[in-house]
Design a protein around this motif. Sequence first.
Motif, mmCIF file in Angstrom:
data_model
loop_
_atom_site.group_PDB
_atom_site.id
_atom_site.type_symbol
_atom_site.label_atom_id
_atom_site.label_comp_id
_atom_site.label_asym_id
_atom_site.label_seq_id
_atom_site.Cartn_x
_atom_site.Cartn_y
_atom_site.Cartn_z
ATOM 1 N N LYS A 18 51.075 46.947 10.826
ATOM 2 C CA LYS A 18 51.624 47.589 12.015
ATOM 3 C C LYS A 18 50.930 47.103 13.287
ATOM 4 C CE LYS A 18 53.268 51.857 9.831
ATOM 5 N NZ LYS A 18 53.236 53.347 9.879
ATOM 6 N N CYS A 21 47.311 49.476 13.795
ATOM 7 C CA CYS A 21 46.488 49.908 12.663
ATOM 8 C C CYS A 21 46.743 48.950 11.501
ATOM 9 C CB CYS A 21 46.828 51.348 12.262
ATOM 10 S SG CYS A 21 48.543 51.570 11.752
ATOM 11 N N CYS A 23 48.071 49.644 8.571
ATOM 12 C CA CYS A 23 49.117 50.064 7.629
ATOM 13 C C CYS A 23 50.124 48.943 7.413
ATOM 14 C CB CYS A 23 49.859 51.280 8.166
ATOM 15 S SG CYS A 23 48.883 52.772 8.113
ATOM 16 N N ILE A 36 51.063 55.102 6.099
ATOM 17 C CA ILE A 36 50.616 55.885 7.267
ATOM 18 C C ILE A 36 49.097 56.028 7.256
ATOM 19 C CG2 ILE A 36 52.726 57.251 7.562
ATOM 20 C CD1 ILE A 36 51.369 59.451 5.898
ATOM 21 N N CYS A 37 48.505 56.289 8.427
ATOM 22 C CA CYS A 37 47.074 56.523 8.532
ATOM 23 C C CYS A 37 46.826 57.365 9.782
ATOM 24 C CB CYS A 37 46.320 55.196 8.600
ATOM 25 S SG CYS A 37 46.444 54.385 10.208
ATOM 26 N N CYS A 40 48.353 55.732 13.167
ATOM 27 C CA CYS A 40 49.800 55.775 13.456
ATOM 28 C C CYS A 40 50.359 57.194 13.365
ATOM 29 C CB CYS A 40 50.587 54.774 12.603
ATOM 30 S SG CYS A 40 50.326 54.876 10.837
HETATM 31 ZN ZN ZN Z 1 48.619 53.380 10.312
#
Ligand code: ZN
Length: 481
Positions: A18, A21, A23, A36-37, A40
Amino acid sequence: MLPVIGLEIHTELKTKRKMFCDCKNDSEEKLPNVNICPICLGHPGTLPSPNKKAIEMVLKVGKALNCQFNEVSKFDRKNYFYPDLPKGYQISQYDLPFCFNGFLKIDNRKIRIRRIHLEEDTARSIHFKDKSLIDFNRAGVPLMELVTEPDIKSAKEARKFCQELQLILKYLEVSDANMEKGQMRCEVNISLKSQNLGFKNQKYKVEIKNLNSFRAVEEAIEYEIRRQTELIKKREKLIQETRGWDPEKKQTFSQRFKEKESDYRYFPEPDLPLIDFKKFNLEKIFLEIPELPEKKKERFEKEYPSLKKEEIEILIEEKEETDFFEATVSEAKNLLKGKDISGLIRVIINLMLRDLRSLIQETKNSFKNLILTPKEFAKLCVAFYEKKVTSPIAKKILKELYGKGYSFEDVFEKEEFSVIENKNELEKLAKEIIKENPKAVKDYLSGKEMSLNFLVGKLMAKTKGKANPQTAKEIFKSLIK
Ligand code: ZN
Ligand code: ADP
Ligand code: MG
């Protein structure tokens, strides 16, 4: 009345990760909320770090579209509140986009490109009858926005612009730009310049959102031109608004009255450093730009004069297909060792556009994933060109080469596909056919030319397609008198 049209086009870039980040950026992911993290998801206290590959991709697009570049650029916060935007702002670019002042030629008319910048995509909202759910897999995916000047004059031209841009993005391998999948999303801005109506030019423009196919872009513009024309004729005031598109009713509908730029309270993103392009090796990045569709088209017209315009259009539409064609031509040149290959080009293009293409379609395959190599395909084309195999046999061999990845020699020798040249053998078979089909013979003698083709067809069937149809015709002609 003259339509005035400008486009804003968003494209998801196909980076591995992304935008800010680590991801995975995977638009094919079916399970919601797996890539996801905290970054984000917009958790407090997290810090973004920019994806250099995404920045390089935008620079390539800018170069391909004749843009200028800012020496130093930055990211800005665009503030608004919506459930799919967890931070309450989107990281975007305001006054210093990476690229500006470019153009793309459509039918020899320059459509100016105002700017190309980079931002992050929002999450995806999925609406049900009684609730809405949000999938954050898309949140933070690198999103490129391109804005044109209002230079476009018709629905057709807008559609062509989008198609040409999509092709360039695919050639650059920065996005698959599939509109149905939402990887490329077009917004249309449209107003009418009224002339000689004894009526002051109105200051307004209508923005149409959610157009997810080329056809929708074209139809929505056509509809808006009709709607706005009628209102102007009735001397009604047109308002600045955002409208949606209903593809079933083929109508636009009012969504909201457009927010002003000041509503977004843009300000520089304090968590990201300035981007200094002097630290980028621009020359190296630009070297990765392949020959682009327009240039390729011009070269093909010069280099392969036996190709028709429409054939070139079809080839150019997919980079892998043009590459396959050229690789086949070069293999065929080697096989013919310097002999003139202009006649062979027609054989190659016909076998490719008719037979190979239909095999690819039937098997839902693509040129990218072929087992068939240009080398084996070239051998088949040359054999057909030199009349060592007939057309139906060429098709049969192609099927074998296509599906199983055999070499041409393997198939050709094993199956004894070569043309039957032995006239005595063919004559013997022809005599049998004449005996078996007295009616066709009679018809032919009474002047029905078609009956000859029928008899030749019988002979082709008997020899499993290995008879040379021209020779067969001559044999029948000499036997039936
Ligand atoms: Zn992320
Ligand atoms: P806004 O500030 O409302 O976003 P912009 O000037 O930034 O408007 O332009 C946004 C898009 O609208 C651009 O693609 C531009 O080409 C197009 N546009 C600008 N003026 C007009 C107009 N009068 N009619 C149609 N499109 C327009
Ligand atoms: Mg705008």
